[in-house]
Design a protein around this motif. Structure first.
Motif, PDB file in Angstrom:
ATOM      1  N   LYS A 304      -5.829 -10.730   5.115  1.00 44.84           N
ATOM      2  CA  LYS A 304      -6.680 -12.422   4.134  1.00 44.84           C
ATOM      3  C   LYS A 304      -6.872 -12.194   2.988  1.00 44.84           C
ATOM      4  CE  LYS A 304     -10.593 -13.802   7.026  1.00 44.84           C
ATOM      5  NZ  LYS A 304     -11.746 -13.535   7.447  1.00 44.84           N
ATOM      6  N   TYR A 305      -7.367 -10.470   2.567  1.00 43.81           N
ATOM      7  CA  TYR A 305      -7.699 -10.613   1.000  1.00 43.81           C
ATOM      8  C   TYR A 305      -6.859  -9.706   0.489  1.00 43.81           C
ATOM      9  CZ  TYR A 305     -11.813 -12.489   3.307  1.00 43.81           C
ATOM     10  OH  TYR A 305     -12.786 -13.315   3.909  1.00 43.81           O
ATOM     11  N   SER A 306      -6.774  -9.776  -0.572  1.00 41.96           N
ATOM     12  CA  SER A 306      -5.992  -8.901  -1.954  1.00 41.96           C
ATOM     13  C   SER A 306      -7.169  -8.050  -2.777  1.00 41.96           C
ATOM     14  CB  SER A 306      -5.148  -9.795  -2.611  1.00 41.96           C
ATOM     15  OG  SER A 306      -4.764  -8.574  -3.635  1.00 41.96           O
ATOM     16  N   ASP A 307      -7.593  -7.024  -1.851  1.00 40.99           N
ATOM     17  CA  ASP A 307      -8.197  -5.622  -2.773  1.00 40.99           C
ATOM     18  C   ASP A 307      -7.582  -4.518  -2.909  1.00 40.99           C
ATOM     19  OD1 ASP A 307     -10.908  -3.785  -2.574  1.00 40.99           O
ATOM     20  OD2 ASP A 307     -11.606  -5.714  -3.155  1.00 40.99           O
ATOM     21  N   ALA A 308      -7.624  -4.367  -4.790  1.00 41.75           N
ATOM     22  CA  ALA A 308      -6.956  -2.841  -5.142  1.00 41.75           C
ATOM     23  C   ALA A 308      -7.465  -1.395  -4.371  1.00 41.75           C
ATOM     24  CB  ALA A 308      -6.819  -2.421  -5.863  1.00 41.75           C
ATOM     25  N   ASP A 309      -9.036  -1.211  -4.000  1.00 42.19           N
ATOM     26  CA  ASP A 309      -9.662  -0.375  -3.072  1.00 42.19           C
ATOM     27  C   ASP A 309      -9.330  -0.450  -2.130  1.00 42.19           C
ATOM     28  OD1 ASP A 309     -10.941   0.291  -5.986  1.00 42.19           O
ATOM     29  OD2 ASP A 309     -12.968  -1.084  -5.585  1.00 42.19           O
ATOM     30  N   VAL A 310      -9.122  -1.782  -1.588  1.00 43.75           N
ATOM     31  CA  VAL A 310      -9.060  -0.976   0.471  1.00 43.75           C
ATOM     32  C   VAL A 310      -7.183  -0.907   0.160  1.00 43.75           C
ATOM     33  CG1 VAL A 310      -8.695  -3.090   2.265  1.00 43.75           C
ATOM     34  CG2 VAL A 310     -10.983  -3.260   0.882  1.00 43.75           C
ATOM     35  N   GLU A 311      -6.849  -1.609  -0.780  1.00 42.50           N
ATOM     36  CA  GLU A 311      -5.113  -1.155  -0.472  1.00 42.50           C
ATOM     37  C   GLU A 311      -5.399   0.522  -0.611  1.00 42.50           C
ATOM     38  OE1 GLU A 311      -3.175  -3.290  -3.291  1.00 42.50           O
ATOM     39  OE2 GLU A 311      -3.369  -5.205  -2.096  1.00 42.50           O
ATOM     40  N   ARG A 312      -5.814   1.115  -1.659  1.00 43.06           N
ATOM     41  CA  ARG A 312      -5.584   2.652  -1.533  1.00 43.06           C
ATOM     42  C   ARG A 312      -6.381   2.904  -0.555  1.00 43.06           C
ATOM     43  NH1 ARG A 312      -7.406   1.272  -6.846  1.00 43.06           N
ATOM     44  NH2 ARG A 312      -9.402   1.590  -6.553  1.00 43.06           N
ATOM     45  N   GLU A 313      -7.478   2.823  -0.121  1.00 50.68           N
ATOM     46  CA  GLU A 313      -8.285   2.682   1.759  1.00 50.68           C
ATOM     47  C   GLU A 313      -7.632   3.175   2.960  1.00 50.68           C
ATOM     48  OE1 GLU A 313     -11.674   5.583   2.415  1.00 50.68           O
ATOM     49  OE2 GLU A 313     -10.919   4.898   1.152  1.00 50.68           O
ATOM     50  N   TYR A 314      -6.637   1.638   2.620  1.00 46.34           N
ATOM     51  CA  TYR A 314      -5.439   1.418   3.708  1.00 46.34           C
ATOM     52  C   TYR A 314      -4.826   2.630   3.741  1.00 46.34           C
ATOM     53  CZ  TYR A 314      -1.709  -0.614   6.018  1.00 46.34           C
ATOM     54  OH  TYR A 314      -1.092  -0.697   7.533  1.00 46.34           O
ATOM     55  N   GLU A 315      -4.284   2.859   2.748  1.00 48.85           N
ATOM     56  CA  GLU A 315      -2.889   4.193   2.426  1.00 48.85           C
ATOM     57  C   GLU A 315      -3.958   5.657   3.203  1.00 48.85           C
ATOM     58  OE1 GLU A 315      -1.783   4.180  -1.626  1.00 48.85           O
ATOM     59  OE2 GLU A 315      -0.856   2.053  -1.407  1.00 48.85           O
ATOM     60  N   PHE A 316      -5.266   6.481   2.800  1.00 51.22           N
ATOM     61  CA  PHE A 316      -5.341   7.279   3.379  1.00 51.22           C
ATOM     62  C   PHE A 316      -5.823   7.595   4.718  1.00 51.22           C
ATOM     63  CE2 PHE A 316      -9.672   8.377   4.785  1.00 51.22           C
ATOM     64  CZ  PHE A 316     -10.083  10.283   4.427  1.00 51.22           C
ATOM     65  N   LEU A 317      -6.498   5.954   5.410  1.00 54.45           N
ATOM     66  CA  LEU A 317      -6.360   5.852   6.347  1.00 54.45           C
ATOM     67  C   LEU A 317      -5.303   5.888   7.426  1.00 54.45           C
ATOM     68  CD1 LEU A 317      -9.415   3.041   6.298  1.00 54.45           C
ATOM     69  CD2 LEU A 317      -9.951   5.283   7.331  1.00 54.45           C
ATOM     70  N   GLU A 318      -4.493   5.420   6.821  1.00 57.66           N
ATOM     71  CA  GLU A 318      -2.505   5.574   7.146  1.00 57.66           C
ATOM     72  C   GLU A 318      -2.357   7.030   7.797  1.00 57.66           C
ATOM     73  OE1 GLU A 318       0.746   2.615   6.849  1.00 57.66           O
ATOM     74  OE2 GLU A 318       0.393   3.499   5.034  1.00 57.66           O
ATOM     75  N   THR A 319      -2.841   8.128   6.365  1.00 55.06           N
ATOM     76  CA  THR A 319      -2.391   8.839   6.804  1.00 55.06           C
ATOM     77  C   THR A 319      -3.856  10.255   7.887  1.00 55.06           C
ATOM     78  OG1 THR A 319      -4.062   9.721   5.089  1.00 55.06           O
ATOM     79  CG2 THR A 319      -1.556   9.323   4.894  1.00 55.06           C
ATOM     80  N   ARG A 320      -4.353   9.097   8.086  1.00 54.20           N
ATOM     81  CA  ARG A 320      -5.200  10.049   8.868  1.00 54.20           C
ATOM     82  C   ARG A 320      -4.958   9.491  10.202  1.00 54.20           C
ATOM     83  NH1 ARG A 320      -9.782  12.679   7.051  1.00 54.20           N
ATOM     84  NH2 ARG A 320     -10.014  13.219   9.163  1.00 54.20           N
ATOM     85  N   VAL A 321      -4.281   8.652  10.721  1.00 60.74           N
ATOM     86  CA  VAL A 321      -4.063   7.877  11.808  1.00 60.74           C
ATOM     87  C   VAL A 321      -2.797   8.820  12.150  1.00 60.74           C
ATOM     88  CG1 VAL A 321      -3.088   6.049  12.806  1.00 60.74           C
ATOM     89  CG2 VAL A 321      -5.526   5.501  11.241  1.00 60.74           C
TER      90      VAL A 321
END
Length: 376
Positions: A304-321
């Motif tokens: 729904k949204y474009s947000d650089a901070d969330v995009e970086r957090e998403y990449e981090f969470l992807e590695t954790r998952v």
């Protein structure tokens, strides 16, 4: 710059007291009502240009007589024009309302607010003064004028409107609330709390929100949460209050409680859940170590949204998952290895038993040989 939400709020108050269509039977009146309702729906959807057209179509059905209903539609049209960015058009509408009735304080207030948004301070202040002269006992209007002026950098001049409220004698819950808010905006937190508590005692529960914010600013998180929770008990569908409660719980380190509040707010708001709310949920999940739900929420956010901070957090969470999945898979492999070891042990035991049987047979042969030798 003036806060648009205040203008919209006051417009809602202004049209609330005007006549609505009741018991009308003529075709023109029915058509006018249909256009009006269509315009209101368009405004709710953010189609302000379309709303302007609908309200104008409603006004075009008039036979030339200006009644309460035409005035009501004109307020809506002025609001739609302002929201569409046509400030000159909005000023023209409110000016026409003033020309029709020069004691119309709502129109003066609204035109003054639009003037202030256009940086026309002198015109704005003149209209605000006219509104106050015509409507001197309206605490809510005075406080909103102060907020508008303060946002425009005219807080010192706006203090005069707070002083009008501070001089009022409260009679009911709403009066105590506005008096408490005026003290709050003036920086007098002690008197603000006293008046807000009186408002709550008179069952004006909106006062609990401001009271909770004061407690929170003072570092009294528990009292803040208690105030917010009491408010929600009486007004359970207020998503803004739930979000505020979640923020306080986050500050207090109670992430599970914060998530419950945020989730309740999302349930109420549905697809209208704000980006900030979803970001708060991602953070709460992370603090709890729930990376999977944090990842899922971040995934929904980025749809729904474009947000650089969330995009970086998403990449981090992807590695954790992914790491968690690898650990889970490694655990499965370890179980397979254990199974293989069990099978090897069983086979070895069986071989040992077979070998033992062979030894016993060998012993029997030896005995037979010895016996045969003795016989010889």
């Amino acid at each position: 710059m003036i806060k648009k939400r205040i203008i919209i709020f006051m417009l809602a108050a202004a049209v609330a007291g005007t006549c609505v269509l009741t018991g009308c039977t003529s075709e023109a009146q029915e058509t006018r009502q249909e256009y009006k309702e269509q315009g209101i729906a368009q405004m709710e959807e953010g189609d302000y240009a379309g709303a302007v057209e609908s309200f104008q179509a409603a006004l075009d059905t008039s036979v030339g007589t200006v009644r309460a209903e035409e005035i009501d539609i004109s307020y809506y049209k002025g609001m739609a024009l302002y929201k569409s960015g046509d400030t000159d058009g909005a000023i023209d509408v409110f000016s026409a309302l003033i020309d029709f009735d020069d004691e119309n304080w709502e129109a003066y207030y609204l035109r003054g607010s639009v003037y202030l948004a256009c940086d026309k301070e002198d015109e704005a202040l003149a209209d605000y003064e006219a509104a106050l002269e015509l409507n001197p006992d309206d605490a809510q209007m005075c406080i909103n004028i102060y907020n508008n002026m303060n946002d425009a950098g005219l807080g010192d001049e706006g203090q005069a409107y707070l002083d009008v409220v501070l001089a009022m004698t409260p009679k009911e819950g709403a009066d105590y609330y506005y008096l408490g808010e005026a003290y709050y905006l003036s920086g007098d937190m002690g008197n603000a709390k006293t008046e807000l508590i009186s408002a709550v005692a008179d069952e004006y529960y909106e006062a609990l929100l401001l009271l909770g914010n004061i407690y929170y600013d003072e570092g009294n998180d528990q009292s803040a949460l208690q105030a917010f929770e009491t408010y929600i008990e009486n007004c359970p569908d207020d998503s803004d209050a739930l979000i505020r409660m979640g923020e306080v719980a986050m500050e207090d380190g109670d992430y599970e409680k914060a998530l419950n509040y945020f989730a309740s707010a999302v349930k109420i708001m549905g697809d209208d859940a704000s980006a900030d709310l979803l970001k708060d949920m991602i953070a709460a999940y992370e603090y709890m170590g729930d990376f999977q739900d944090a990842y899922d929420t971040a995934t929904e956010f980025l749809k729904k949204y474009s947000d650089a901070d969330v995009e970086r957090e998403y990449e981090f969470l992807e590695t954790r998952v992914a790491s968690a999945e690898e650990t889970y898979d490694a655990g499965d492999d370890s179980e397979d290895t254990d199974d293989a070891g069990d099978e090897s042990a069983e086979d070895a035991a069986e071989d040992s038993e077979d070998a033992g049987s062979g030894t016993e047979d060998s012993g029997d042969t030896t005995e037979d040989s010895t016996e045969d030798g003795e016989a010889e």
